[in-house]
Scaffold this motif. Structure first.
Motif, PDB file in Angstrom:
ATOM      1  N   UNK A 169      36.856  14.829  25.517  1.00  0.00           N
ATOM      2  CA  UNK A 169      37.961  15.343  24.692  1.00  0.00           C
ATOM      3  C   UNK A 169      39.331  15.200  25.363  1.00  0.00           C
ATOM      4  N   UNK A 170      39.482  15.664  26.620  1.00  0.00           N
ATOM      5  CA  UNK A 170      40.819  15.559  27.219  1.00  0.00           C
ATOM      6  C   UNK A 170      41.274  14.114  27.423  1.00  0.00           C
ATOM      7  N   UNK A 171      40.331  13.166  27.465  1.00  0.00           N
ATOM      8  CA  UNK A 171      40.718  11.769  27.627  1.00  0.00           C
ATOM      9  C   UNK A 171      41.096  11.130  26.304  1.00  0.00           C
ATOM     10  N   UNK A 172      40.489  11.623  25.240  1.00  0.00           N
ATOM     11  CA  UNK A 172      40.684  10.976  23.934  1.00  0.00           C
ATOM     12  C   UNK A 172      42.097  11.214  23.412  1.00  0.00           C
ATOM     13  N   UNK A 173      42.581  12.448  23.583  1.00  0.00           N
ATOM     14  CA  UNK A 173      43.967  12.716  23.182  1.00  0.00           C
ATOM     15  C   UNK A 173      44.481  13.974  23.879  1.00  0.00           C
ATOM     16  N   UNK A 174      45.749  13.988  24.197  1.00  0.00           N
ATOM     17  CA  UNK A 174      46.354  15.180  24.809  1.00  0.00           C
ATOM     18  C   UNK A 174      46.339  16.352  23.861  1.00  0.00           C
ATOM     19  N   UNK A 175      46.432  16.046  22.594  1.00  0.00           N
ATOM     20  CA  UNK A 175      46.380  17.088  21.561  1.00  0.00           C
ATOM     21  C   UNK A 175      44.894  17.362  21.279  1.00  0.00           C
ATOM     22  N   UNK A 176      44.459  18.525  21.722  1.00  0.00           N
ATOM     23  CA  UNK A 176      43.027  18.816  21.668  1.00  0.00           C
ATOM     24  C   UNK A 176      42.465  18.747  20.252  1.00  0.00           C
ATOM     25  N   UNK A 177      43.240  19.301  19.331  1.00  0.00           N
ATOM     26  CA  UNK A 177      42.758  19.318  17.947  1.00  0.00           C
ATOM     27  C   UNK A 177      42.537  17.911  17.423  1.00  0.00           C
ATOM     28  N   UNK A 178      43.496  17.065  17.754  1.00  0.00           N
ATOM     29  CA  UNK A 178      43.407  15.687  17.305  1.00  0.00           C
ATOM     30  C   UNK A 178      42.215  14.986  17.973  1.00  0.00           C
ATOM     31  N   UNK A 179      42.034  15.270  19.270  1.00  0.00           N
ATOM     32  CA  UNK A 179      40.921  14.653  20.010  1.00  0.00           C
ATOM     33  C   UNK A 179      39.584  15.054  19.385  1.00  0.00           C
ATOM     34  N   UNK A 180      39.470  16.334  19.047  1.00  0.00           N
ATOM     35  CA  UNK A 180      38.211  16.816  18.455  1.00  0.00           C
ATOM     36  C   UNK A 180      37.961  16.134  17.120  1.00  0.00           C
ATOM     37  N   UNK A 181      39.023  16.000  16.358  1.00  0.00           N
ATOM     38  CA  UNK A 181      38.882  15.359  15.050  1.00  0.00           C
ATOM     39  C   UNK A 181      38.400  13.904  15.206  1.00  0.00           C
ATOM     40  N   UNK A 182      38.994  13.215  16.156  1.00  0.00           N
ATOM     41  CA  UNK A 182      38.604  11.816  16.394  1.00  0.00           C
ATOM     42  C   UNK A 182      37.147  11.732  16.871  1.00  0.00           C
ATOM     43  N   UNK A 183      36.783  12.620  17.779  1.00  0.00           N
ATOM     44  CA  UNK A 183      35.410  12.611  18.311  1.00  0.00           C
ATOM     45  C   UNK A 183      34.416  12.927  17.194  1.00  0.00           C
ATOM     46  N   UNK A 184      34.773  13.884  16.346  1.00  0.00           N
ATOM     47  CA  UNK A 184      33.868  14.234  15.243  1.00  0.00           C
ATOM     48  C   UNK A 184      33.683  13.055  14.295  1.00  0.00           C
ATOM     49  N   UNK A 185      34.768  12.335  14.088  1.00  0.00           N
ATOM     50  CA  UNK A 185      34.675  11.141  13.235  1.00  0.00           C
ATOM     51  C   UNK A 185      33.664  10.147  13.793  1.00  0.00           C
ATOM     52  N   UNK A 186      33.706   9.969  15.118  1.00  0.00           N
ATOM     53  CA  UNK A 186      32.761   9.034  15.753  1.00  0.00           C
ATOM     54  C   UNK A 186      31.336   9.576  15.661  1.00  0.00           C
ATOM     55  N   UNK A 187      31.191  10.879  15.900  1.00  0.00           N
ATOM     56  CA  UNK A 187      29.853  11.487  15.871  1.00  0.00           C
ATOM     57  C   UNK A 187      29.241  11.457  14.474  1.00  0.00           C
ATOM     58  N   UNK A 188      30.112  11.559  13.467  1.00  0.00           N
ATOM     59  CA  UNK A 188      29.611  11.538  12.088  1.00  0.00           C
ATOM     60  C   UNK A 188      28.949  10.215  11.726  1.00  0.00           C
ATOM     61  N   UNK A 189      29.261   9.188  12.495  1.00  0.00           N
ATOM     62  CA  UNK A 189      28.646   7.887  12.223  1.00  0.00           C
ATOM     63  C   UNK A 189      27.175   7.837  12.694  1.00  0.00           C
ATOM     64  N   UNK A 190      26.837   8.760  13.592  1.00  0.00           N
ATOM     65  CA  UNK A 190      25.495   8.702  14.183  1.00  0.00           C
ATOM     66  C   UNK A 190      24.365   8.750  13.144  1.00  0.00           C
ATOM     67  N   UNK A 191      24.366   9.769  12.257  1.00  0.00           N
ATOM     68  CA  UNK A 191      23.231   9.832  11.324  1.00  0.00           C
ATOM     69  C   UNK A 191      23.120   8.572  10.468  1.00  0.00           C
ATOM     70  N   UNK A 192      24.266   8.019  10.146  1.00  0.00           N
ATOM     71  CA  UNK A 192      24.299   6.798   9.345  1.00  0.00           C
ATOM     72  C   UNK A 192      23.653   5.629  10.103  1.00  0.00           C
ATOM     73  N   UNK A 193      24.130   5.411  11.339  1.00  0.00           N
ATOM     74  CA  UNK A 193      23.637   4.263  12.119  1.00  0.00           C
ATOM     75  C   UNK A 193      22.152   4.433  12.423  1.00  0.00           C
ATOM     76  N   UNK A 194      21.806   5.645  12.837  1.00  0.00           N
ATOM     77  CA  UNK A 194      20.409   5.900  13.177  1.00  0.00           C
ATOM     78  C   UNK A 194      19.517   5.762  11.943  1.00  0.00           C
ATOM     79  N   UNK A 195      19.958   6.361  10.844  1.00  0.00           N
ATOM     80  CA  UNK A 195      19.162   6.337   9.613  1.00  0.00           C
ATOM     81  C   UNK A 195      18.987   4.914   9.097  1.00  0.00           C
TER      82      UNK A 195
END
Ligand code: AMP
Ligand code: MG
Length: 487
Positions: free
Chosen positions: A305-331
């Motif tokens: 998170x701290x590497x993805x963006x200095x703005x924590x909220x924004x970093x979390x949002x970006x990380x969640x976007x990436x994580x949301x792809x997991x069920x799709x790719x795996x499925x």
């Protein structure tokens, strides 16, 4: 030329990443197996190492020229609980080599004595887990699954104290690296973001160099690891493989299968199947592996998170976007692979439904996972369903399923379907009861069964009529109910 053309990079990372320590010598080592084929691919001096001198290195008795033995630091969530301090307690990285394919790989001894990370452990390994990891990891490689490899197995001639005194062994593991989710957690848990960054940069350079050019390389690293894990776990599942100990310290950033402890291939199919004796709640059961993979990747994302963006909220949002792809790719990977297992190349939602019906029939009929899929191709070719039906304790559901399945595959596509199925459904897997036999023989000093099972498993998709004993499911008295960690 030195026997190992070492070119070490991890040992140049900051001090906190590892501890220098020498292997403990073995009393009277014997070489059980040296993997000449792999050694060649790694660019090692094959003949030079297939020798008494090689035995010295693979037993930990002598440190090869250019090696810089280190135990790596890492942390990890074990069965959901966080341990901030784990690390290589029974393993030592000798160094890295760049293979003929241009890929850098670690050469690591496992079971070569205590390290500063051993905690209460002895840093040793009994022979059983050495044999097990050799057979399982080489079988996985031959099955086409990304995995660490086995370079050598040595009997030390020493005894190690487990439930009883057992002969000891040293296993030489080859991996694209030993960076785990737990390695990131080690620094993140200490709030040491400088070293999280150094590790991320190193991991990018070694495993995801293309992400250096991305707008946000750390987010791209996260996405890369997510994609590899999602596909890896689908690949395991398609083979009936249960890893058994998907703790975050056992999840490799490179996307290879790592840590062959209590893992096993299912005989009879059941989605809730568990082998590991310590997995009391079925956290890592067969069908849990997909969701657990996601859980592990959330833990990975947290460290970035701290590497993805200095703005924590924004970093979390970006990380969640990436994580949301997991069920799709795996499925998607899981659906595609299972469709191929029943001979369907481009699948639709209805095909997934068809797969589900087959799996339900298999669970209810306690049918052998590997044999059902392999024999389906024979049934499609010959029109004779008897062999498939005989695998089910209750044939009602499978008889009607076979009918729907045949309707799905037009006559003129059957030859292709059969060929596809034979490419993807193995004849041979390392059956638990056979692996146990091989280990029992090895404890008696007889390594012949170990060598024959390895030979058969090198061509898992090929019928080998002289080796049917490795193909068959266990009879009831042979069924292995649980497996144990290598500790
Ligand atoms: P594992 O269950 O193999 O993933 O191991 C978990 C942790 O326990 C790792 O930090 C290992 O290095 C450590 N460990 C396991 N067995 C031993 C042993 N015999 N001696 C020292 N450390 C061990
Ligand atoms: Mg481990």
């Amino acid at each position: 030329m030195p026997p190992f053309p070492f070119d070490n990079t991890y040992a140049k990372l900051p001090d906190l990443f590892f501890q220098r320590v020498d292997p403990r010598p073995a009393g009277s080592p014997v070489m059980i197996q040296f993997n000449r084929d792999l050694a060649g691919k790694l660019g090692l001096d094959v003949d030079g190492l297939d020798s008494p001198e090689g035995l010295e290195y693979f037993s930990g008795n002598r440190i090869p020229e250019g090696a810089d033995p280190i135990a790596l630091a890492y942390a990890g969530h074990q069965f959901g609980g966080f341990s901030p301090q784990l690390g290589d307690g029974r393993a030592l990285l000798l160094g890295e080599v760049v293979g003929q394919d241009g890929v850098r790989r670690d050469i690591q001894l496992k079971g070569s004595g205590p390290t500063p990370f051993s905690r209460r452990g002895d840093g040793l390994s009994a022979l059983g887990p050495v044999i097990r990891e050799y057979v399982l990891s080489e079988a996985m490689a031959a099955l086409g699954v990304p995995t660490t490899r086995a370079l050598a197995a040595v009997a030390t001639g020493d005894r190690v104290a487990r439930e009883s005194m057992l002969p000891g062994g040293v296993f030489t593991r080859v991996a694209q690296s030993h960076i785990r989710i737990g390695t990131f957690q080690f620094f993140a848990a200490r709030g040491d973001w400088g070293n999280v960054g150094a590790l991320a940069d190193y991991a990018i350079g070694r495993h995801y160099p293309e992400t250096r050019e991305a707008d946000n390389p750390y987010l791209a690293l996260l996405a890369g690891v997510i994609e590899k894990q999602a596909k890896l776990i689908a690949h395991w599942m398609q083979l009936g493989f249960i890893h058994g100990v998907m703790n975050t310290d056992n999840i490799s950033i490179s996307g290879e299968t790592i840590d062959y402890g209590p893992c096993a291939f299912m005989d009879a199919y059941h989605p809730a199947k568990v082998f590991s004796s310590i997995d009391q709640n079925g956290r890592y059961a067969y069908a849990q592996q997909g969701p657990i993979g996601h859980w592990n990747l959330v833990r990975f994302a947290e460290t970035l998170i701290p590497l993805i963006d200095n703005d924590q909220e924004k970093a979390i949002e970006l990380a969640e976007g990436a994580l949301d792809r997991y069920p799709e790719i795996h499925g998607e990977a899981l659906r595609a692979r299972y469709a191929e297992k029943i001979g369907i190349e481009s699948n639709s939602e209805n095909d997934w439904e068809l797969v589900q019906q087959l799996l339900s029939a298999m669970a209810a009929g306690r049918a052998d996972f590997t044999l059902v899929f392999r024999h389906l191709s024979g049934a499609l070719e010959s029109g004779d369903d008897e062999l498939v039906e005989s695998l089910f304790s209750d044939s009602g559901a499978i008889v009607s399923w076979m009918k729907s399945w045949r309707e799905r595959i037009p006559e003129d596509e059957r030859a292709n379907a059969v060929a596809l199925m034979r490419r993807i459904n193995p004849v041979f897997i390392p059956r638990n009861h056979r692996v146990e036999e091989v280990i029992a023989a090895a404890y008696q000093g007889d390594y012949k069964p170990f060598r024959s099972i390895n030979a058969v498993l090198q061509n898992p998709f090929l019928e080998q009529s002289q080796s049917v004993e490795y193909e068959l499911a266990p009879n009831p008295s042979e069924v292995v109910q649980s497996t144990f960690c290598g500790t």
